[in-house]
Design a protein around this motif. Sequence first.
Motif, short mmCIF file in Angstrom:
data_model
loop_
_atom_site.label_atom_id
_atom_site.label_comp_id
_atom_site.label_asym_id
_atom_site.label_seq_id
_atom_site.Cartn_x
_atom_site.Cartn_y
_atom_site.Cartn_z
N MET A 1 0.83 -1.18 0.00
CA MET A 1 0.00 0.00 0.00
C MET A 1 0.87 1.24 0.00
N HIS A 2 0.58 2.15 -0.88
CA HIS A 2 1.32 3.40 -0.96
C HIS A 2 0.47 4.51 -0.35
N ILE A 3 1.02 5.20 0.63
CA ILE A 3 0.26 6.28 1.26
C ILE A 3 0.89 7.62 0.90
N GLU A 4 0.06 8.63 0.84
CA GLU A 4 0.51 9.97 0.49
C GLU A 4 0.48 10.84 1.74
N LEU A 5 1.65 11.17 2.26
CA LEU A 5 1.77 12.08 3.39
C LEU A 5 2.88 13.07 3.10
N PRO A 6 2.70 14.34 3.44
CA PRO A 6 3.78 15.32 3.22
C PRO A 6 4.94 15.05 4.18
N GLU A 7 6.11 15.56 3.82
CA GLU A 7 7.28 15.41 4.70
C GLU A 7 7.11 16.32 5.91
N LYS A 8 7.00 15.72 7.08
CA LYS A 8 6.85 16.47 8.32
C LYS A 8 7.58 15.74 9.43
N ARG A 9 7.80 16.45 10.52
CA ARG A 9 8.44 15.84 11.68
C ARG A 9 7.44 15.00 12.48
N TYR A 10 6.20 15.49 12.59
CA TYR A 10 5.16 14.79 13.33
C TYR A 10 3.86 14.80 12.55
N TYR A 11 3.09 13.72 12.70
CA TYR A 11 1.79 13.59 12.04
C TYR A 11 0.72 13.36 13.09
N ALA A 12 -0.43 14.00 12.90
CA ALA A 12 -1.57 13.80 13.80
C ALA A 12 -2.26 12.49 13.44
N GLU A 80 10.28 -11.79 16.11
CA GLU A 80 11.24 -12.81 15.70
C GLU A 80 12.17 -12.34 14.60
N GLY A 81 11.64 -11.61 13.66
CA GLY A 81 12.48 -11.21 12.54
C GLY A 81 12.20 -9.81 12.06
N GLN A 82 12.27 -8.85 12.98
CA GLN A 82 11.90 -7.48 12.64
C GLN A 82 12.79 -6.91 11.53
N LYS A 83 14.08 -7.09 11.61
CA LYS A 83 15.00 -6.55 10.61
C LYS A 83 14.72 -7.17 9.25
N LYS A 84 14.58 -8.48 9.23
CA LYS A 84 14.30 -9.20 7.98
C LYS A 84 12.96 -8.77 7.40
N THR A 85 11.95 -8.65 8.25
CA THR A 85 10.62 -8.24 7.81
C THR A 85 10.65 -6.83 7.25
N LEU A 86 11.34 -5.92 7.95
CA LEU A 86 11.42 -4.55 7.48
C LEU A 86 12.13 -4.46 6.14
N ASP A 87 13.20 -5.23 5.95
CA ASP A 87 13.92 -5.23 4.68
C ASP A 87 13.02 -5.70 3.54
N LYS A 88 12.30 -6.80 3.77
CA LYS A 88 11.39 -7.31 2.74
C LYS A 88 10.30 -6.30 2.43
N PHE A 89 9.76 -5.68 3.48
CA PHE A 89 8.69 -4.72 3.29
C PHE A 89 9.17 -3.52 2.49
N GLU A 90 10.38 -3.04 2.77
CA GLU A 90 10.94 -1.92 2.01
C GLU A 90 11.09 -2.28 0.54
N ILE A 92 9.32 -4.51 -1.14
CA ILE A 92 7.97 -4.58 -1.71
C ILE A 92 7.45 -3.18 -1.99
N ARG A 93 7.64 -2.25 -1.05
CA ARG A 93 7.17 -0.87 -1.26
C ARG A 93 7.84 -0.23 -2.46
N LYS A 94 9.15 -0.42 -2.60
CA LYS A 94 9.87 0.16 -3.73
C LYS A 94 9.40 -0.44 -5.05
N LEU A 95 9.18 -1.75 -5.06
CA LEU A 95 8.69 -2.40 -6.28
C LEU A 95 7.28 -1.91 -6.65
N GLU A 96 6.43 -1.71 -5.65
CA GLU A 96 5.09 -1.19 -5.93
C GLU A 96 5.16 0.21 -6.51
N THR A 97 6.07 1.04 -6.01
CA THR A 97 6.25 2.40 -6.53
C THR A 97 6.72 2.35 -7.98
N ILE A 98 7.67 1.48 -8.26
CA ILE A 98 8.18 1.33 -9.63
C ILE A 98 7.07 0.85 -10.55
#
Length: 109
Positions: A1-12, A80-90, A92-98
């Motif tokens: 899922m691709h979400i559209e949020l502006p670049e900010k320090r904090y989001y409500a 159990e595998g937060q680093k591995k999961t985050l890498d895979k998720f990143e 997937i997100r990049k491939l969806e954007t492409i």
Amino acid sequence: MHIELPEKRYYAIGEIAKAFDVNASLIRFWDKEFDILKPKKNAKGNRMFTPEDIKNLQLIFHLVKERGFTLEGAKTHLKEGQKKTLDKFEIIRKLETIKTQLTNIKNQL
């Protein structure tokens, strides 16, 4: 899922709920359930999410809503595998954007 949020320090929480197309109560619930979410609270007690929290919310959304994990299953998977999961998720997100960019180019031809 691709979400559209502006670049900010904090989001409500309202901005995030709208971007994810879910109720704010679900975001609050996930905040209580998942230890990886650590939003700051202002003087009024409103949650203010950082870009890191947004990434973690995207990962939780992906596991629970898109892949069908239970909350307990998602918690276990993240622990159990937060680093591995985050890498895979990143990846997937990049491939969806492409894919979206290529589809847009194709439609313009």
